[in-house]
Design a protein around this motif. Sequence first.
Motif, mmCIF file in Angstrom:
data_model
loop_
_atom_site.group_PDB
_atom_site.id
_atom_site.type_symbol
_atom_site.label_atom_id
_atom_site.label_comp_id
_atom_site.label_asym_id
_atom_site.label_seq_id
_atom_site.Cartn_x
_atom_site.Cartn_y
_atom_site.Cartn_z
ATOM 1 N N VAL A 47 0.832 -1.027 0.102
ATOM 2 C CA VAL A 47 -0.109 0.095 -0.162
ATOM 3 C C VAL A 47 0.815 1.293 0.128
ATOM 4 C CG1 VAL A 47 -1.606 1.254 1.272
ATOM 5 C CG2 VAL A 47 -2.019 -1.199 0.999
ATOM 6 N N ALA A 50 2.234 1.780 -3.539
ATOM 7 C CA ALA A 50 1.044 2.078 -4.441
ATOM 8 C C ALA A 50 0.663 3.645 -3.878
ATOM 9 C CB ALA A 50 -0.328 1.430 -4.161
ATOM 10 N N LEU A 55 -1.025 6.079 -7.231
ATOM 11 C CA LEU A 55 -2.064 5.165 -7.382
ATOM 12 C C LEU A 55 -3.210 5.410 -6.507
ATOM 13 C CD1 LEU A 55 -0.480 1.835 -8.260
ATOM 14 C CD2 LEU A 55 -1.497 3.250 -10.038
ATOM 15 N N ILE A 56 -2.928 5.890 -5.312
ATOM 16 C CA ILE A 56 -4.172 5.998 -4.271
ATOM 17 C C ILE A 56 -4.583 7.543 -4.379
ATOM 18 C CG2 ILE A 56 -4.913 5.797 -2.200
ATOM 19 C CD1 ILE A 56 -2.944 3.366 -1.747
ATOM 20 N N VAL A 57 -3.585 8.160 -4.036
ATOM 21 C CA VAL A 57 -3.986 9.766 -4.092
ATOM 22 C C VAL A 57 -2.956 10.469 -4.935
ATOM 23 C CG1 VAL A 57 -5.198 10.068 -2.202
ATOM 24 C CG2 VAL A 57 -2.575 10.026 -2.104
ATOM 25 N N GLN A 60 -3.159 14.944 -3.358
ATOM 26 C CA GLN A 60 -3.010 15.121 -1.809
ATOM 27 C C GLN A 60 -1.733 14.564 -1.410
ATOM 28 O OE1 GLN A 60 -6.356 13.123 0.395
ATOM 29 N NE2 GLN A 60 -7.523 13.742 -1.510
ATOM 30 N N GLU A 64 -0.148 10.842 5.155
ATOM 31 C CA GLU A 64 -1.170 10.001 6.001
ATOM 32 C C GLU A 64 -1.056 8.579 5.984
ATOM 33 O OE1 GLU A 64 -5.555 9.491 6.880
ATOM 34 O OE2 GLU A 64 -5.098 10.456 5.129
ATOM 35 N N ILE A 65 -1.080 8.379 4.762
ATOM 36 C CA ILE A 65 -0.964 6.977 4.273
ATOM 37 C C ILE A 65 0.112 6.109 4.508
ATOM 38 C CG2 ILE A 65 -1.134 5.138 2.429
ATOM 39 C CD1 ILE A 65 -3.152 7.376 0.629
ATOM 40 N N ALA A 68 0.588 5.648 8.283
ATOM 41 C CA ALA A 68 -0.346 4.654 8.974
ATOM 42 C C ALA A 68 0.259 3.428 8.577
ATOM 43 C CB ALA A 68 -1.664 4.670 8.171
ATOM 44 N N TRP B 48 -6.586 -3.045 4.244
ATOM 45 C CA TRP B 48 -6.534 -1.628 4.100
ATOM 46 C C TRP B 48 -7.808 -1.026 3.676
ATOM 47 C CZ3 TRP B 48 -3.000 1.256 6.389
ATOM 48 C CH2 TRP B 48 -1.994 0.759 6.988
ATOM 49 N N SER B 57 -8.011 4.425 8.750
ATOM 50 C CA SER B 57 -7.092 4.744 7.946
ATOM 51 C C SER B 57 -7.579 5.240 6.604
ATOM 52 C CB SER B 57 -6.148 3.499 7.688
ATOM 53 O OG SER B 57 -4.908 3.652 6.751
ATOM 54 N N MET B 58 -6.586 6.154 5.936
ATOM 55 C CA MET B 58 -6.724 6.767 4.614
ATOM 56 C C MET B 58 -8.053 7.597 4.543
ATOM 57 S SD MET B 58 -5.257 3.979 1.638
ATOM 58 C CE MET B 58 -5.624 2.388 2.415
ATOM 59 N N THR B 59 -8.415 8.189 5.683
ATOM 60 C CA THR B 59 -9.737 8.602 5.888
ATOM 61 C C THR B 59 -9.877 10.056 4.846
ATOM 62 O OG1 THR B 59 -8.730 10.161 7.559
ATOM 63 C CG2 THR B 59 -9.910 8.169 8.323
ATOM 64 N N GLY B 60 -8.802 10.555 4.330
ATOM 65 C CA GLY B 60 -8.974 11.499 3.328
ATOM 66 C C GLY B 60 -9.182 11.187 1.989
ATOM 67 N N VAL B 61 -9.342 9.921 1.830
ATOM 68 C CA VAL B 61 -9.361 9.381 0.338
ATOM 69 C C VAL B 61 -10.885 8.581 0.254
ATOM 70 C CG1 VAL B 61 -8.360 7.611 -1.295
ATOM 71 C CG2 VAL B 61 -7.038 8.566 0.496
ATOM 72 N N ARG B 65 -12.291 4.950 -4.510
ATOM 73 C CA ARG B 65 -11.033 5.166 -4.762
ATOM 74 C C ARG B 65 -9.970 3.928 -4.375
ATOM 75 N NH1 ARG B 65 -8.500 9.871 -7.288
ATOM 76 N NH2 ARG B 65 -6.387 9.517 -7.592
ATOM 77 N N ARG B 69 -8.553 1.190 -6.647
ATOM 78 C CA ARG B 69 -7.047 1.242 -6.757
ATOM 79 C C ARG B 69 -6.321 -0.268 -6.277
ATOM 80 N NH1 ARG B 69 -5.341 5.878 -9.217
ATOM 81 N NH2 ARG B 69 -7.335 6.645 -10.239
ATOM 82 N N LEU B 70 -6.911 -0.592 -5.191
ATOM 83 C CA LEU B 70 -6.184 -1.679 -4.654
ATOM 84 C C LEU B 70 -6.798 -3.261 -4.797
ATOM 85 C CD1 LEU B 70 -5.408 -0.298 -0.940
ATOM 86 C CD2 LEU B 70 -3.950 -0.448 -2.748
#
Lengths: 157, 168
Positions: A47, A50, A55-57, A60, A64-65, A68, B48, B57-61, B65, B69-70
């Motif tokens: 992750v 990625a 790939l995820i954001v 931004q 943050e990712i 975590a 995830w 987690s990833m609360t801003g995404v 999405r 993506r995953l």
Amino acid sequence: MTSLADFFARVEHSTMAETVRDSTVVTGMLSGLHLIGLTLIVGSSLVSLAAIAGLIVSDQPVAEITRATRRATLFGFIVSLATGLLLVSFRLAMSTASRAFQVKLSLILVAILFHYFVFAPAARGQQSVLPPRLAGAVAFLLWLSVVLAGCAFILFE
Amino acid sequence: MAEWLFHLCEQIEATSLGVFVRESLWGFPILVAIHIITLVFSVGIVVWLDLRLLGVSMTGVPVSRVYRRLMPLAFVGFAIMVVTGMTLLTGFATSAYKNPYFRVKLIALLAAGINAFVYHTNVERRISLWDRSPLPPAAARMAGLISILAWTTVILAGRMMSYTLYTP
């Protein structure tokens, strides 16, 4: 050498090691928790990769990712280390003589060093010897190799 | 125990594939290694998405999405995991049939499947209302929690199974 052999023998005959050895349920559960820890590490590194690769954001910051995933990696590592030590406690001499186990330990050491000295700075946007994406890919492959070496150890011990 | 099912397991074990899995020098270890690697890979990703559904987690995404993506990567892993798991089963079908942990693993896999089906057919239908919300609604959080518990059980039961498969 004798003192190391004595140390191994003392550990192997400790109450804790004998409890693990004598109980299939304890051994099986520890093995399951060990795999869950490794699952967290491998998933987190993938992750992270990625996220760094966009790939995820894409619009931004990925901080943050990756923060975590770093926490999850640490948690997974603590779980897999604790359970791994208990799992080899009753067969320490045999384990350390196993080529697959030696490879697994070496890969863990390389993965940890790489994680803290190359991948973590790259993920934070700091100066690193490798570009972030390549560092993420190498970190992921290193942890996946640890799992593969673990498979070889349990299959050929 | 259903006798017909046990006989079916015996027949599966007697197939050339079953014999290959049991008797070939490299077939079994290679299949097990691929099964474990793809399990670690797929479940490691799914966790995830579950953590995002739980609002951890990833609360801003947006959830959609994260899923888009995953999950395609996870699906590839799942497909290989199922194929290798079923191939391994052909070699030890009767032992697996008698093993209680195998039944727990199957129930947990079924729970994970039903949970995913309910999520896609019900909870996800209204995703436009909560896609960007840091804390998804209770139904989505429940789906994330059930998924984590189900996959944890699958892994634990799977390892227990491998330690008890040959016990008479």
